[in-house]
Scaffold this motif. Structure first.
Motif, PDB file in Angstrom:
ATOM      1  N   CYS A 165      -4.584   2.123  -3.091  1.00  0.00           N
ATOM      2  CA  CYS A 165      -3.816   2.082  -4.004  1.00  0.00           C
ATOM      3  C   CYS A 165      -2.344   1.228  -3.682  1.00  0.00           C
ATOM      4  O   CYS A 165      -1.875   1.465  -2.480  1.00  0.00           O
ATOM      5  CB  CYS A 165      -3.508   3.320  -4.546  1.00  0.00           C
ATOM      6  N   THR A 166      -1.762   0.604  -4.665  1.00  0.00           N
ATOM      7  CA  THR A 166      -0.566  -0.108  -4.204  1.00  0.00           C
ATOM      8  C   THR A 166       0.508   0.130  -5.340  1.00  0.00           C
ATOM      9  O   THR A 166       0.175   0.646  -6.448  1.00  0.00           O
ATOM     10  CB  THR A 166      -0.765  -1.552  -4.202  1.00  0.00           C
ATOM     11  N   GLY A 167       1.887  -0.042  -4.792  1.00  0.00           N
ATOM     12  CA  GLY A 167       2.868   0.135  -5.625  1.00  0.00           C
ATOM     13  C   GLY A 167       3.165   1.520  -6.412  1.00  0.00           C
ATOM     14  O   GLY A 167       2.893   2.625  -5.624  1.00  0.00           O
TER      15      GLY A 167
ATOM     16  N   PHE B   9       0.810  -1.246   0.087  1.00  0.00           N
ATOM     17  CA  PHE B   9       0.059  -0.014  -0.015  1.00  0.00           C
ATOM     18  C   PHE B   9       0.903   1.140   0.051  1.00  0.00           C
ATOM     19  O   PHE B   9       1.906   1.402   0.763  1.00  0.00           O
ATOM     20  CB  PHE B   9      -0.912  -0.089   1.212  1.00  0.00           C
ATOM     21  N   ASN B  10       0.461   2.127  -0.881  1.00  0.00           N
ATOM     22  CA  ASN B  10       1.364   3.339  -1.077  1.00  0.00           C
ATOM     23  C   ASN B  10       0.793   4.683  -0.169  1.00  0.00           C
ATOM     24  O   ASN B  10       1.251   5.753  -0.556  1.00  0.00           O
ATOM     25  CB  ASN B  10       1.620   3.621  -2.532  1.00  0.00           C
TER      26      ASN B  10
ATOM     27  N   ARG C 234     -13.911   4.885 -11.761  1.00  0.00           N
ATOM     28  CA  ARG C 234     -13.144   5.267 -10.797  1.00  0.00           C
ATOM     29  C   ARG C 234     -12.168   4.345 -10.179  1.00  0.00           C
ATOM     30  O   ARG C 234     -12.564   3.419  -9.939  1.00  0.00           O
ATOM     31  CB  ARG C 234     -13.564   6.015  -9.696  1.00  0.00           C
ATOM     32  N   GLY C 235     -10.977   4.747  -9.888  1.00  0.00           N
ATOM     33  CA  GLY C 235      -9.915   3.877  -9.240  1.00  0.00           C
ATOM     34  C   GLY C 235      -8.448   4.455  -9.190  1.00  0.00           C
ATOM     35  O   GLY C 235      -8.144   5.644  -9.406  1.00  0.00           O
TER      36      GLY C 235
ATOM     37  N   CYS D 184      -5.247   8.976  -8.457  1.00  0.00           N
ATOM     38  CA  CYS D 184      -6.534   8.570  -8.611  1.00  0.00           C
ATOM     39  C   CYS D 184      -7.111   9.116  -9.926  1.00  0.00           C
ATOM     40  O   CYS D 184      -6.908  10.061 -10.430  1.00  0.00           O
ATOM     41  CB  CYS D 184      -7.367   9.225  -7.465  1.00  0.00           C
ATOM     42  N   LEU D 185      -8.258   8.432 -10.515  1.00  0.00           N
ATOM     43  CA  LEU D 185      -8.843   8.754 -11.818  1.00  0.00           C
ATOM     44  C   LEU D 185     -10.197   8.804 -11.800  1.00  0.00           C
ATOM     45  O   LEU D 185     -10.887   7.808 -11.173  1.00  0.00           O
ATOM     46  CB  LEU D 185      -8.029   8.037 -12.777  1.00  0.00           C
TER      47      LEU D 185
END
Length: 215
Positions: A138-140, A114-115, A163-164, A145-146
């Motif tokens: 979110c990871t790595g 997780f970042n 979205r993600g 975000c979009l």
């Protein structure tokens, strides 16, 4: 969900026009190789291959390999996008002679760390807007975000949104709209770091995945 995520997973623009390179155009839903007809590309295009692996948890859901004409700024592109519990990892490779065979694209390594970025996540299959209270951690390298909206017009018309989390490589591609066989595809990514609130818009032409997953 498959058709919506497919638009993001494959970044090849298979547009036949111009008098430049000729490239093989084909799609394989499983194996990372395919063969097909030779098509003429636009003047600023090269021959490209795109490889996408979609996973849910630790299980592979789909694989998609494509060859065709691609804009030069997509060469060596790689990145990923995560929506709800699904991740798409993708890569693009190129070569610049008639009907050449690009090397197998390199995918980014899986990174489950997780970042600290948390994004809203949702999918709409019939609208260019979605917003819920659901979130995804979110990871790595997925540090953006979009909100992604897709508009398709022509014989088949539809609007989608999601979205993600996404890698910055998606937001740096630039702007492009494509038409093929009477279909027009416009994909817009609105990206933010999640804290600074800085947005940038871009569109990607994804005609090939439209023709394989929608029609």
């Amino acid at each position: 969900m498959r058709s919506v995520l497919g638009f993001l997973a494959v970044l090849l623009a298979l547009v036949s026009a111009g008098q430049a390179l000729s490239c093989i155009q084909c799609v394989s839903p499983r194996n990372p190789s395919c063969d097909g007809l030779s098509v003429s590309c636009l003047l600023d295009n090269v021959c490209g291959a795109s490889y996408t692996v979609t996973t849910s948890g630790f299980s592979v859901v789909t694989r998609n390999y494509m060859r065709g004409c691609v804009t030069k700024n997509q060469c060596n592109l790689q990145g990923s996008i995560s929506v709800i519990n699904v991740m798409n990892r993708f890569g693009v490779s190129c070569c610049n002679t008639d009907n050449c065979n690009p090397s197998l694209p390199t995918l980014p390594a899986v990174n489950t760390t997780f970042n600290e970025l948390v994004c809203r996540t949702c999918i709409s299959a019939d609208s260019d807007w979605c917003y819920t209270k659901d979130t995804v951690h979110c990871t790595g390298d997925e540090n953006m975000c979009l909100l992604q909206t897709t508009s398709i017009t022509g014989a088949v018309s539809m609007n989608t949104a999601l979205r993600g989390c996404a890698t910055k490589s998606l937001c740096d591609l630039g702007q492009q709209t494509a038409e093929n066989a009477g279909q027009k595809v416009d994909v817009r990514f609105i990206c933010t770091s999640g804290t600074a609130g800085l947005y940038s818009g871009l569109t990607l032409s994804l005609v090939a995945i439209l023709l394989t997953n929608i029609i």
